[in-house]
Design a protein around this motif. Structure first.
Motif, PDB file in Angstrom:
ATOM      1  N   PRO A   1       4.167  33.629  18.842  1.00 27.88           N
ATOM      2  CA  PRO A   1       3.179  34.615  19.288  1.00 27.88           C
ATOM      3  C   PRO A   1       3.441  35.078  20.715  1.00 27.88           C
ATOM      4  O   PRO A   1       3.770  34.274  21.584  1.00 27.88           O
ATOM      5  CB  PRO A   1       1.856  33.849  19.211  1.00 27.88           C
ATOM      6  N   LYS A   2       3.292  36.372  20.920  1.00 28.69           N
ATOM      7  CA  LYS A   2       3.326  36.929  22.274  1.00 28.69           C
ATOM      8  C   LYS A   2       1.891  36.942  22.791  1.00 28.69           C
ATOM      9  O   LYS A   2       0.959  37.272  22.035  1.00 28.69           O
ATOM     10  CB  LYS A   2       3.885  38.354  22.214  1.00 28.69           C
ATOM     11  N   LEU A   3       1.708  36.591  24.045  1.00 25.14           N
ATOM     12  CA  LEU A   3       0.361  36.592  24.618  1.00 25.14           C
ATOM     13  C   LEU A   3      -0.119  38.035  24.777  1.00 25.14           C
ATOM     14  O   LEU A   3       0.535  38.843  25.438  1.00 25.14           O
ATOM     15  CB  LEU A   3       0.376  35.886  25.978  1.00 25.14           C
ATOM     16  N   VAL A   4      -1.242  38.356  24.124  1.00 21.45           N
ATOM     17  CA  VAL A   4      -1.809  39.708  24.207  1.00 21.45           C
ATOM     18  C   VAL A   4      -3.048  39.631  25.091  1.00 21.45           C
ATOM     19  O   VAL A   4      -3.912  38.776  24.868  1.00 21.45           O
ATOM     20  CB  VAL A   4      -2.205  40.204  22.792  1.00 21.45           C
ATOM     21  N   GLU A   5      -3.138  40.513  26.080  1.00 22.70           N
ATOM     22  CA  GLU A   5      -4.284  40.467  26.990  1.00 22.70           C
ATOM     23  C   GLU A   5      -5.579  40.689  26.217  1.00 22.70           C
ATOM     24  O   GLU A   5      -5.703  41.669  25.478  1.00 22.70           O
ATOM     25  CB  GLU A   5      -4.117  41.542  28.066  1.00 22.70           C
ATOM     26  N   GLY A   6      -6.516  39.757  26.358  1.00 22.37           N
ATOM     27  CA  GLY A   6      -7.790  39.883  25.649  1.00 22.37           C
ATOM     28  C   GLY A   6      -7.675  39.543  24.174  1.00 22.37           C
ATOM     29  O   GLY A   6      -8.636  39.702  23.432  1.00 22.37           O
ATOM     30  N   GLY A   7      -6.506  39.084  23.736  1.00 22.08           N
ATOM     31  CA  GLY A   7      -6.291  38.775  22.316  1.00 22.08           C
ATOM     32  C   GLY A   7      -6.885  37.419  21.956  1.00 22.08           C
ATOM     33  O   GLY A   7      -6.584  36.421  22.606  1.00 22.08           O
ATOM     34  N   PHE A   8      -7.684  37.383  20.904  1.00 16.37           N
ATOM     35  CA  PHE A   8      -8.411  36.167  20.537  1.00 16.37           C
ATOM     36  C   PHE A   8      -7.453  35.063  20.082  1.00 16.37           C
ATOM     37  O   PHE A   8      -7.445  33.952  20.601  1.00 16.37           O
ATOM     38  CB  PHE A   8      -9.404  36.509  19.412  1.00 16.37           C
ATOM     39  N   VAL A   9      -6.619  35.378  19.094  1.00 13.24           N
ATOM     40  CA  VAL A   9      -5.786  34.330  18.485  1.00 13.24           C
ATOM     41  C   VAL A   9      -4.560  34.010  19.334  1.00 13.24           C
ATOM     42  O   VAL A   9      -4.228  32.840  19.549  1.00 13.24           O
ATOM     43  CB  VAL A   9      -5.391  34.725  17.041  1.00 13.24           C
ATOM     44  N   SER A  10      -3.881  35.042  19.867  1.00 18.37           N
ATOM     45  CA  SER A  10      -2.675  34.745  20.663  1.00 18.37           C
ATOM     46  C   SER A  10      -3.047  33.918  21.893  1.00 18.37           C
ATOM     47  O   SER A  10      -2.309  33.004  22.273  1.00 18.37           O
ATOM     48  CB  SER A  10      -1.936  36.030  21.051  1.00 18.37           C
ATOM     49  N   SER A  11      -4.205  34.182  22.507  1.00 13.63           N
ATOM     50  CA  SER A  11      -4.626  33.383  23.673  1.00 13.63           C
ATOM     51  C   SER A  11      -4.846  31.935  23.258  1.00 13.63           C
ATOM     52  O   SER A  11      -4.411  31.010  23.949  1.00 13.63           O
ATOM     53  CB  SER A  11      -5.920  33.921  24.279  1.00 13.63           C
ATOM     54  N   ALA A  12      -5.508  31.743  22.111  1.00 10.23           N
ATOM     55  CA  ALA A  12      -5.761  30.373  21.639  1.00 10.23           C
ATOM     56  C   ALA A  12      -4.439  29.665  21.362  1.00 10.23           C
ATOM     57  O   ALA A  12      -4.257  28.493  21.704  1.00 10.23           O
ATOM     58  CB  ALA A  12      -6.626  30.403  20.385  1.00 10.23           C
ATOM     59  N   LEU A  13      -3.485  30.388  20.769  1.00  7.50           N
ATOM     60  CA  LEU A  13      -2.197  29.761  20.420  1.00  7.50           C
ATOM     61  C   LEU A  13      -1.423  29.368  21.675  1.00  7.50           C
ATOM     62  O   LEU A  13      -0.751  28.337  21.711  1.00  7.50           O
ATOM     63  CB  LEU A  13      -1.356  30.716  19.565  1.00  7.50           C
ATOM     64  N   HIS A  14      -1.527  30.206  22.711  1.00  8.25           N
ATOM     65  CA  HIS A  14      -0.807  29.890  23.952  1.00  8.25           C
ATOM     66  C   HIS A  14      -1.411  28.686  24.665  1.00  8.25           C
ATOM     67  O   HIS A  14      -0.765  28.106  25.532  1.00  8.25           O
ATOM     68  CB  HIS A  14      -0.733  31.126  24.859  1.00  8.25           C
ATOM     69  N   GLY A  15      -2.642  28.313  24.281  1.00 10.28           N
ATOM     70  CA  GLY A  15      -3.260  27.129  24.884  1.00 10.28           C
ATOM     71  C   GLY A  15      -3.065  25.883  24.021  1.00 10.28           C
ATOM     72  O   GLY A  15      -3.602  24.820  24.337  1.00 10.28           O
ATOM     73  N   MET A  16      -2.312  25.995  22.923  1.00  8.25           N
ATOM     74  CA  MET A  16      -2.211  24.860  21.986  1.00  8.25           C
ATOM     75  C   MET A  16      -1.290  23.758  22.491  1.00  8.25           C
ATOM     76  O   MET A  16      -0.300  24.019  23.175  1.00  8.25           O
ATOM     77  CB  MET A  16      -1.722  25.354  20.632  1.00  8.25           C
ATOM     78  N   LYS A  17      -1.657  22.537  22.087  1.00 12.51           N
ATOM     79  CA  LYS A  17      -0.874  21.353  22.471  1.00 12.51           C
ATOM     80  C   LYS A  17      -0.427  20.638  21.204  1.00 12.51           C
ATOM     81  O   LYS A  17      -1.045  20.806  20.149  1.00 12.51           O
ATOM     82  CB  LYS A  17      -1.760  20.374  23.258  1.00 12.51           C
ATOM     83  N   GLU A  18       0.601  19.814  21.342  1.00  8.53           N
ATOM     84  CA  GLU A  18       1.053  19.004  20.206  1.00  8.53           C
ATOM     85  C   GLU A  18      -0.115  18.215  19.645  1.00  8.53           C
ATOM     86  O   GLU A  18      -0.902  17.653  20.411  1.00  8.53           O
ATOM     87  CB  GLU A  18       2.158  18.037  20.651  1.00  8.53           C
ATOM     88  N   GLY A  19      -0.219  18.195  18.316  1.00  6.83           N
ATOM     89  CA  GLY A  19      -1.298  17.444  17.672  1.00  6.83           C
ATOM     90  C   GLY A  19      -2.465  18.329  17.251  1.00  6.83           C
ATOM     91  O   GLY A  19      -3.238  17.952  16.372  1.00  6.83           O
ATOM     92  N   ASP A  20      -2.603  19.521  17.849  1.00  8.76           N
ATOM     93  CA  ASP A  20      -3.686  20.429  17.437  1.00  8.76           C
ATOM     94  C   ASP A  20      -3.473  20.847  15.980  1.00  8.76           C
ATOM     95  O   ASP A  20      -2.327  20.981  15.527  1.00  8.76           O
ATOM     96  CB  ASP A  20      -3.711  21.687  18.322  1.00  8.76           C
ATOM     97  N   VAL A  21      -4.576  21.081  15.265  1.00  7.03           N
ATOM     98  CA  VAL A  21      -4.479  21.403  13.833  1.00  7.03           C
ATOM     99  C   VAL A  21      -4.954  22.838  13.575  1.00  7.03           C
ATOM    100  O   VAL A  21      -5.983  23.261  14.105  1.00  7.03           O
ATOM    101  CB  VAL A  21      -5.300  20.389  13.000  1.00  7.03           C
ATOM    102  N   VAL A  22      -4.176  23.571  12.773  1.00  5.92           N
ATOM    103  CA  VAL A  22      -4.547  24.941  12.387  1.00  5.92           C
ATOM    104  C   VAL A  22      -4.425  25.070  10.873  1.00  5.92           C
ATOM    105  O   VAL A  22      -3.683  24.314  10.239  1.00  5.92           O
ATOM    106  CB  VAL A  22      -3.613  26.003  13.040  1.00  5.92           C
TER     107      VAL A  22
END
Ligand code: FAD
Ligand code: HEM
Ligand code: HEM
Length: 425
Positions: free
Chosen positions: A272-293
């Motif tokens: 994912p590319k970080l999109v300004e104000g983007g709901f999902v891309s912002s969440a993905l860029h904050g993800m850490k190992e072990g997070d579940v989707v």
């Protein structure tokens, strides 16, 4: 660094010539493009759908011109109506799309309805478009029961906007037309769901995956590695397809991301590319190992043709190209990529490491390139032998495909990171 015809060449390896055309081209560009309501779409070879003998076809055909100018109003009435009547249906729709101006999709829809109505006796003309819609719906997890919700609300909107013009006869004609379209889509989707569940490592619906790794591949791009929580694998899919992420987060709606790794691994990757104000891309860029989707199995119609390929991308449009290079390096003859600068270029190392020729254009240094000059300067030797695979922002797709067509390219395939059917060509 060299430059030719105003095109700045940042990296330009020897252009390997394509293997001579022992491979026959059964279809010309004109053939592959004809018959589809959107010329941006390369027609697929799925079974034809027909509505022959439908008693309502004539009514829809006759009233389409009256309904078409009102489609914007109907669509504007339809979404809020359905969302307030059905939270279940609302949960599929990205709210960001409802606010986009100009309303490209909605106006395109008006044209599509006329195209649909005028080809209602022979829906095989719409096969390519239906295939694209069905793949998107499958990633989202649309089920037959959702079509009843859509049908009910759409008919209410048509009645509300058209008023007295909707006689019982006309209303029934449109109702039957939408139901027939829904039936075709449901059948296609049932087939796709079964196919994807039947593949090695396949599954039905949304399955939990754990983040097993993150890797920054460009200034704004992170590649995420997901492994199934149930440990199943390896996972097969068709290179070029997308996975659909369903975040376990309140208010989140699904998003599609191209799979960037080759099939047959015990993981799936996307970037994912970080999109300004983007709901999902912002969440993905904050993800850490072990997070579940939640992840839907890969779907999508963008794929290699089996013939020699030239890959042309801009920005995060590099993602399907990375998958092609990993999956079928022998088919790729040349890679063209445009980006802001070297640091913003996703998968640059992987592109350079391939045995294909490359041409990278960076706009910070070289300005916005002319598509025709890129074709003339870098792609000309491949026009006769290769199929072209394009992914990037809509203006890039429109300019490059127009320039390639004008130069005589025979087969151009587009991947659109949005409503594919709204892409102008
Ligand atoms: C087949 C396919 C493959 C794709 N592959 C990739 C890929 O490999 N990599 C990738 O990065 N992307 C890919 N995408 C795009 C991806 O699905 C998302 O669209 C993208 O990540 C943006 O989602 P988001 O949730 O971050 O942004 P969204 O929340 O959807 O927001 C999009 C934009 O709308 C604006 N916005 C949001 N809400 C409002 C509002 N209420 N009013 C006004 N403006 C608003 C936001 O600020 C933002 O600029 C793909 C898409 C498709 C269809
Ligand atoms: C006669 C019936 C219909 C035809 C022929 C049709 C055709 C199209 C076409 C060609 C597009 C692509 C252009 C665009 O993106 O707007 C489109 C978009 C879209 N249509 Fe339809 N459509 C029909 C009915 C419906 C119905 C019943 C729904 C109900 C959910 C729907 C939902 C959408 C959505 C969600 C988009 C994408 C817009 C976005 O992403 O915001 N359409 N339609
Ligand atoms: C006859 C019924 C339907 C038609 C004709 C239709 C048509 C379409 C079209 C044309 C698109 C755009 C595809 C693209 O251009 O890439 C689309 C996307 C979409 N459809 Fe449908 N649709 C129908 C039913 C439904 C239903 C029942 C749902 C769920 C309730 C639904 C949810 C969506 C959503 C959320 C998208 C968003 C696009 C995306 O995920 O990228 N649609 N649909």
């Amino acid at each position: 660094m060299t430059s030719m015809r105003g095109v700045r060449l940042v990296s330009h390896r020897a252009m390997s010539s394509c293997p001579s055309a022992a491979i026959g081209y059964s279809t010309s560009l004109a053939d592959t493009m004809s018959g589809c309501p959107s010329t941006a779409i390369v027609k697929s070879t799925s079974p034809a759908v027909t509505m022959s003998g439908c008693p309502f076809a004539a009514i829809v055909k006759a009233t389409a011109p009256a309904v078409a100018p009102k489609v914007r109003e109907i669509v504007d009435d339809f979404y809020p109506r359905m969302f307030s009547n059905s939270p279940e249906a609302k949960a599929f729709f990205n709210p960001a799309n409802q606010f986009k101006e100009p309303p490209l999709q909605r106006m395109a829809l008006a044209n599509a309805v006329v195209a649909y109505a005028t080809s209602i006796d022979d829906l095989s003309k719409l096969t390519g478009a239906l295939e694209i819609i069905a793949h998107k719906h499958c990633g989202l997890g649309v089920k037959p029961r959702h079509y009843s919700i859509v049908h009910q609300n759409l008919m209410e909107s048509i009645g509300h906007v058209m008023g007295d013009a909707v006689t019982p006869e006309v209303g029934e004609g449109w109702s039957e037309a939408v139901l027939a379209l829904a039936k075709n889509l449901c059948e296609l989707e049932a087939k796709l769901y079964a196919e994807s569940a039947g593949r090695r490592g396949g599954w039905k619906g949304v399955k939990d995956f754990r983040v097993a790794g993150t890797r920054r591949v460009a200034t704004d791009c992170v590649e995420l590695t997901f492994k199934p929580v149930d440990g199943a694998g390896p996972i097969d899919f068709t290179p070029g397809q997308f996975l659909t992420l369903h975040l376990h987060k309140r208010g989140s709606t699904p998003r599609h991301y191209t799979v960037t790794n080759a099939p047959g691994k015990d993981y799936l990757q996307c970037c994912p590319k970080l999109v300004e104000g983007g709901f999902v891309s912002s969440a993905l860029h904050g993800m850490k190992e072990g997070d579940v989707v939640g992840v839907s199995a890969p779907f999508g119609t963008f794929k290699l043709s089996g013939r020699p390929a030239v890959l042309c991308s801009a920005g995060v449009g590099a993602t399907p190209m990375k998958c092609f290079l990993d999956s079928a390096p022998e088919q790729v003859k040349f890679v063209l990529h445009i980006d802001r600068d070297e640091a913003a270029h996703p998968f640059r190392k992987e592109m350079e490491a391939s045995s294909a020729g490359t041409h990278f254009h960076y706009t910070d240094a070289g300005g916005r390139p002319e598509a025709a000059a890129l074709v003339e300067g870098a792609l000309k030797p491949y026009l006769a032998e290769c199929d072209f695979f394009l992914c990037g922002p809509p203006p890039f797709l429109a300019d490059m495909s127009a320039a390639l067509k004008a130069a005589g390219a025979r087969s151009i395939h587009l991947d659109v990171f949005g409503p594919a059917l709204a892409q102008p060509n």
